[in-house]
Design a protein around this motif. Sequence first.
Motif, PDB file in Angstrom:
ATOM      1  N   THR A  78       0.858  -1.297  -0.029  1.00 42.52           N
ATOM      2  CA  THR A  78      -0.065   0.155   0.050  1.00 42.52           C
ATOM      3  C   THR A  78       0.703   1.387   0.060  1.00 42.52           C
ATOM      4  N   ALA A 118      -5.806   4.277  -6.299  1.00 45.62           N
ATOM      5  CA  ALA A 118      -4.963   5.433  -5.518  1.00 45.62           C
ATOM      6  C   ALA A 118      -4.953   6.315  -6.728  1.00 45.62           C
ATOM      7  N   LEU A 172       0.951   4.013  -2.733  1.00 43.88           N
ATOM      8  CA  LEU A 172       0.423   5.378  -2.702  1.00 43.88           C
ATOM      9  C   LEU A 172       1.686   6.302  -2.889  1.00 43.88           C
ATOM     10  N   CYS A 201      -7.023   0.679  -1.964  1.00 45.99           N
ATOM     11  CA  CYS A 201      -5.825   0.556  -2.274  1.00 45.99           C
ATOM     12  C   CYS A 201      -5.332  -0.779  -1.141  1.00 45.99           C
ATOM     13  N   SER A 227     -11.783   7.864   7.058  1.00 48.06           N
ATOM     14  CA  SER A 227     -11.978   8.403   5.856  1.00 48.06           C
ATOM     15  C   SER A 227     -13.313   9.354   6.559  1.00 48.06           C
ATOM     16  N   VAL A 278      -7.194   5.093  -0.607  1.00 49.07           N
ATOM     17  CA  VAL A 278      -6.495   4.510   0.119  1.00 49.07           C
ATOM     18  C   VAL A 278      -7.095   3.206   0.693  1.00 49.07           C
ATOM     19  N   ASN A 279      -8.458   3.303   1.164  1.00 48.99           N
ATOM     20  CA  ASN A 279      -8.981   2.315   1.486  1.00 48.99           C
ATOM     21  C   ASN A 279      -8.977   1.039   0.437  1.00 48.99           C
ATOM     22  N   THR A 298      -9.847   2.087   7.636  1.00 47.64           N
ATOM     23  CA  THR A 298      -9.619   2.977   7.126  1.00 47.64           C
ATOM     24  C   THR A 298     -10.946   3.882   6.754  1.00 47.64           C
ATOM     25  N   MET A 301      -8.702   9.521   0.637  1.00 49.69           N
ATOM     26  CA  MET A 301      -8.881   8.319   1.867  1.00 49.69           C
ATOM     27  C   MET A 301      -9.606   7.183   1.144  1.00 49.69           C
ATOM     28  N   THR A 361      -7.273   9.959  -6.458  1.00 52.08           N
ATOM     29  CA  THR A 361      -6.629  11.336  -6.189  1.00 52.08           C
ATOM     30  C   THR A 361      -7.154  12.412  -7.324  1.00 52.08           C
TER      31      THR A 361
END
Lengths: 398, 278
Positions: free
Chosen positions: B100, B166, B104, B215, B272, B212-213, B268, B209, B170
């Motif tokens: 991860t 990711a 990221l 990911c 978030s 990220v979760n 996560t 976020m 983003t």
Amino acid sequence: MSIIKVENLYKVFGKEPNRAIEMVNEGHKKDEIMAKTGTTIGINNVSFEVEAGESFVVMGLSGSGKSTLIRCLNRLIEPTLGSISIHDKDITKMDKNELSELRKESVSMVFQNFAIFPHYTVLENASYGLKVMGVAKEEREQKALESLEAVGLKGWENYYPSKLSGGMQQRVGLARALATDPDILLMDEAFSALDPLIRKDMQTELLELQDKLQKTIIFITHDLDEALRLGDRIALMKDGEIVQIGTPEEIMMSPATEYVEKFVEDVDRSRVLTAEMIMKKSSTVIHYPKDGPRVALHRMKENDISSIFAVDKQNRLIGIVMAEDALTAIESNETSLDSIIQKDIPTALPDTPLKEMFALMTGKNVPLAVVDEDSKFKGIVVRGTVMAKLAEGGNAND
Amino acid sequence: MIDFFIPLEDWINIGFEKVTYYLSPFLRAASNFLEIIIGGFEDLLLWPPEIVIMIVVALLVWILASYRLAIFAFVGLLLTFGLDIWEPTMATVALALSGTAVSLLVGVPLGIFASQSNVVERILRPILDFMQTLPSFVYLIPAVMFFGMGKVSALVAIMIFAMPPAVRLTTLGIREVSGEMVEAARAFGSGRWQTLKDVQLPLAIPTIMAGVNQCIMMALAMTVIASMIGGGGLGNVVLRSMQTLNIGMGAVGGLGIVILAILLDRLTETISKKVKKD
Ligand SMILES: Nc1ncnc2c1ncn2[C@@H]1O[C@H](COP(=O)(O)OP(=O)(O)O)[C@@H](O)[C@H]1O
Ligand SMILES: [Mg+2]
């Protein structure tokens, strides 16, 4: 001296802007050009100047190009053709750094939907411009606090914007714009998103602030009442063109086109207000032919006015006497008002509507006398009241 | 019969040999770097006594999320200890988290880049779409080819697999910041970078976020598959159980993965939500 000078400005959205400009100069209409080239004429050959300290209002229907025009003034939108000088520097030729300096130092902006940063506190929002300028934290917070105080938000510094009402959020927007002490404020429909009462308060406050700060303000609105109230001059836009520029009085009195007339007709609500409702009843008069110039002058001095109405014994209006004339008459030792009284003056009936009173008063520097059908004197209406009521929208229940 | 044969296999092998030859200094550097990351995570998780890890994790979860999830974390980890899969569980956590992290590290900047340039986005988008439609096994091939068998190539496979969300989220997060916000920053003289830093990135954080979760979850899923190329951990437990037809062992390994999946997902997700509220 003019601080902003816009000359032959064009903005075309889309490809082939030159062809669109050619077509528009040949007299083709906006829709036609849109259909043929797929481009939109945002601004069409606009020129105007704004004096330092002036409140310049741009008015027009939605889609007439107001936002585009105001964004050209700080180049949030790149003009296609033409020049814009601010402080005698052509900003269309500025490079990135010069432009950034201009935005930091001289021109700031207030937005229709406030555009307050939700992740910053009120204080951080207000100091944002200074932060971009690189001002040290303590100093910028000091200045931001001052400007928050000026807009009446003292005590709210540490709140997040989501806790604030719309009106308060826009105060933050105004504080943010004022904190960098710019010469020019660009306000794009800054009060349009607010409800009518708050909106009027904000207008009042802007006028008060402007009294103190003497900024040059470009104010966009689609609302004539607001324009009349805030504008030293008003420019009317239609399809990207400015169709008329003038003082509020000029615009109201002689609408240059049907379009302007339509706008002005909106204020017909002002018909609701009549002379009777806004006149001053307890006004001082002199009596004709009993009183002479000395009495007239004395009364004027006493009441701090520069002209006075004369009535006869039955309280019928005879005319008006000006202070200067009374003075001349005294110097030449006259004892009667005959030589100086002006009898041919416009009068209003108690039910004369506001707009007609406005017409009667234009170009004259004296109050308007209100008389009834028998010429009996009822009261006077001063110019300031008419203008104020017009600006407020002229509703009887205000 | 026609004589028709395309020597694609040879071409690729030869081509590949050449490429790896020229890339070898770079590959070695990358390999060293990745090894440090994964090794670091493993040491961090395996060196202290198990009970210390359990307590620290529970405390962290408590601070970051809720006491309920903290209890779940503690009990879950205790269970893995009791099932005697502590070591592979920690190895999997290390692999998933380093995967991860690297995803990221590459994905977020790439996403920012794509948010600033339509050209970059137009190039990236079909590549990301393509990557997401491929079955996850396919990622193992280039990883092994460039890095051989082992944890590093497992990490590379995970990174490639877990990166698309990711990047995507983003870019999305930055682009969906309202135009008026961006205008406001620019109107006060902010340049592109400062606008990004002051306004766009902070406002994009909830969306990032979510990326990220996703990911993390994809990284975790990929650790299982990556055990085929030497990723180790719980995936290896499951793999061995299949090879030896040991159903019990498979179930134990699976249970470990489920515990981790629930813990990481809830964690996560809660973070978030907290970010969104502020
Ligand atoms: N970015 C853009 N791209 C294309 N057309 C635009 C763009 N911005 C504005 N326009 C067009 O330009 C004209 C003027 O718009 P605008 O300045 O927003 O008007 P107003 O602020 O007076 O409502 C409209 O026809 C609008 O559709
Ligand atoms: Mg607009």
